[in-house]
Design a protein around this motif. Structure first.
Motif, PDB file in Angstrom:
ATOM      1  N   ARG A  30       0.814  -1.210   0.000  1.00 60.06           N
ATOM      2  CA  ARG A  30       0.000   0.000   0.000  1.00 60.06           C
ATOM      3  C   ARG A  30       0.850   1.264   0.000  1.00 60.06           C
ATOM      4  N   GLU A  31       2.037   1.171  -0.513  1.00 58.24           N
ATOM      5  CA  GLU A  31       2.908   2.322  -0.688  1.00 58.24           C
ATOM      6  C   GLU A  31       3.271   2.432  -2.160  1.00 58.24           C
ATOM      7  N   GLU A  68       0.096   1.326  -6.896  1.00 63.33           N
ATOM      8  CA  GLU A  68      -0.219   2.337  -5.890  1.00 63.33           C
ATOM      9  C   GLU A  68       0.385   3.682  -6.279  1.00 63.33           C
ATOM     10  N   THR A 109       9.765   6.030  -2.582  1.00 59.35           N
ATOM     11  CA  THR A 109       8.538   5.504  -1.983  1.00 59.35           C
ATOM     12  C   THR A 109       7.604   6.666  -1.670  1.00 59.35           C
ATOM     13  N   ARG A 162       3.904   7.726   0.271  1.00 56.54           N
ATOM     14  CA  ARG A 162       2.847   7.369   1.220  1.00 56.54           C
ATOM     15  C   ARG A 162       1.772   8.448   1.204  1.00 56.54           C
TER      16      ARG A 162
END
Length: 574
Positions: free
Chosen positions: A245-246, A263, A325, A327
């Protein structure tokens, strides 16, 4: 991932009884590549050697036959040889035999046979064969043709050349057959094989060394894994990247996308097929592109992309690329701001609790002194100020969410000794299309104005909400130090702020969200400095209100559009 290693025998030992079972195909990439290349090179060298030997053998045969034919042609041109075949008898001590043997010894031929037109030998290496018919077919030579062949005769296999023998008038009177021992031809081929194998061995050794170097390079590049392990790693990587979920983005040294999971596509509002595109070519905000490419340094960098607040971390790789990455911090940021607002309200309620206790003590004292009229006036004034402020806000701002927001902000402002005013020009009906988005937008503007006004001598904040048709205009003014002209655009950049970073959270997000929300609705946001000091933020949102179908009225007048004095809902200090 731990590699699976093949074991031979119990406990990994190599037992003599199990030795044949251990001869298996290797698992490691290094071993497989080296073995495959060695097999290929050995096969290629063997094939090349065979392909070279085949024409070499034929070339040796051709050379031997050409040599035999040349000797035969030379013998056939000897003067008086044709006449001697016609006038003498085939004898071992005859002149023809002597001439033929002299030529044989001088040329190194295996035999020199001279025959008449009927195929009877006049000369031969073996005197016992003189006077007999030749063992091979000589019709072509006796017919006038020159013949080269590898044939089998009384002396075994040989390379032969046959030419017709003519007399002084040119008439064919016989034939000359010269043979070169085939064993000599074969011995030449055998003698050439060692040199050829030496060259092949040198080529094989060089190829083996190159194969070993390549295999070692692959061993380092694959960390000595087996092909099955690499395949499993790729499968697991795909499942992991597309399952987490990143957001995950891999860039090469030129900031082109090598990999992007589902994602990341969702967080950046991108479609599929983004591989090999440069980051600057993506339809994303400039700040987000700067974070992805590393033009903005730091960890846990905040960026606003569309309606989302993202936290980005960039890790460079050994090949000059990077892994990023992402978020989603949108909900967390909203919760943090709601928590800040709730905390402010709690502080206001706590202060009001003390104020309420003071008011009760005052009322109790007035009642104890039997000053009932004064007690009544005191209670009426204390309650009336708050009711009047809330009522005036509700009349001018009919949307319940925005009205509640302004009442809460007025209470917080009052506790901070900041006067929050609602402009007399404020008139907002209850026809907002996206009231929740406006709560975020207006709340950020008011919070920013309260922080700026708190630095002034007479802190004040003024809010004006007006509309024309379906277009909404929001103006928030403060009495703070203002915004320098050179910073009018920077203040809307996420991560940029002139304020001190709080212990919890980060600065530089509120105004960036304001611009994103305004632009998402097709509107604009601008900042200017006021003539009397402070800053003025103006937001224009077209199509923010629904079409007016009815005008609600209360007590015979239009709600929210009445006149009256300016509202100052700051909490009075008791």
């Amino acid at each position: 991932m731990s590699s699976v290693r093949a074991r031979c025998g119990p406990g990994g030992g190599l037992g003599a009884a199990r030795a044949p079972r251990c001869l298996k195909w290797p698992h490691r990439v290094f071993s497989q590549v080296l073995l495959i290349q060695m097999l290929i090179m050995t096969g290629v060298v063997a094939l090349a050697t065979g392909l070279f030997l085949a024409p070499l053998s034929k070339e040796f045969d051709d050379q031997a036959m050409s040599r035999a034919l040349a000797i035969a042609q030379t013998v056939a041109k000897i003067p008086d040889l044709g006449r001697q075949v016609q006038t003498t008898e085939p004898m071992s001590h005859g002149p023809v035999q002597a001439e033929a043997e002299q030529v044989r010894r001088s040329t190194g031929a295996e035999y020199v046979v001279i025959m008449n037109q009927r195929g009877i030998r006049w000369s031969h290496t073996n005197p016992w064969e003189i006077g007999r018919h030749v063992s091979t077919d000589a019709r072509d030579a006796l017919a006038g043709s020159e013949v080269m062949a590898i044939d089998e005769g009384t002396l075994g296999r040989s390379a032969r050349g046959k030419v017709p023998l003519r007399d002084d008038t040119g008439r064919i009177v016989g034939a000359v057959s010269v043979g070169i021992a085939y064993e000599s031809v074969h011995s030449r081929l055998i003698a050439a094989i060692p040199d050829l194998l030496t060259y092949a061995g040198v080529a094989l050794a060089l190829g083996s060394f190159a194969a070993y170097v390549l295999a070692r390079y692959l061993q380092r590049g694959t960390h000595d894994l087996a092909f099955a392990d690499i395949s499993a790693l790729l499968t697991e990587r795909e499942a992991m990247l597309h399952g987490i979920r990143e957001g995950f983005i891999a860039l090469d040294g030129d900031d082109r996308i090598r990999l992007m999971n589902d994602e990341a596509l969702r967080l950046l509002d991108l479609g599929t097929g983004q591989a090999c595109r440069h980051v600057d070519e993506l339809p994303i905000p400039e700040r987000t592109a700067d974070v992805l490419t590393g033009r903005v340094h730091g960890s846990n960098l905040l960026t606003v992309c569309g309606r989302r607040v993202l936290v980005a971390n960039r890790m460079p790789t050994d090949d000059g690329g990077a892994v990023i990455t992402l978020r989603d911090r949108t909900e967390l940021e909203q919760l943090a701001r709601e928590l800040d607002g709730t905390q402010g309200l709690l502080e206001a309620l706590r202060s009001q609790d003390h104020e309420h206790a003071n008011c009760l003590h005052t009322v109790l004292g007035l009642l104890a002194l039997k000053m009932y009229d004064d007690a009544m006036r005191f209670v009426t004034e204390a309650v009336g100020v708050r009711r009047l402020a809330a009522k005036q806000i509700a009349e001018r701002v009919q949307d319940p969410l925005l009205a509640a927001l302004l009442v809460g902000k007025a209470t917080v402002a009052g506790e901070r000794d900041i006067a929050l005013h609602i402009s007399m020009r404020t008139c907002l009906p209850d026809r907002l299309i996206d009231p929740r988005g406006l709560v975020t937008l207006l709340g950020n503007l008011v919070d920013n104005a309260l922080d700026a006004a708190s630095e002034s001598h007479d802190p004040q904040v003024e809010v004006e909400l007006s509309h024309q048709g379906e277009t909404l205009a929001i103006k928030v003014k403060d009495s703070g130090p203002g915004v320098p002209d050179r910073c009018h655009e920077k203040i809307f950049t996420e991560g940029w702020s002139t304020k001190k970073t709080p212990s919890r959270g980060k600065r530089g997000i509120g105004l960036a969200l304001v611009r994103r929300l305004a632009e998402r609705s097709g509107g604009t946001v601008e900042v200017a400095n006021r003539a009397v000091g402070g800053a003025e933020f103006t937001v224009i949102l077209p199509c923010a209100l629904a079409e007016n179908t009815a005008v609600p009225r209360v007590h015979g007048r239009v709600l929210g559009c009445g006149g009256g004095d300016r509202v100052s809902p700051a909490s009075p200090k008791g």
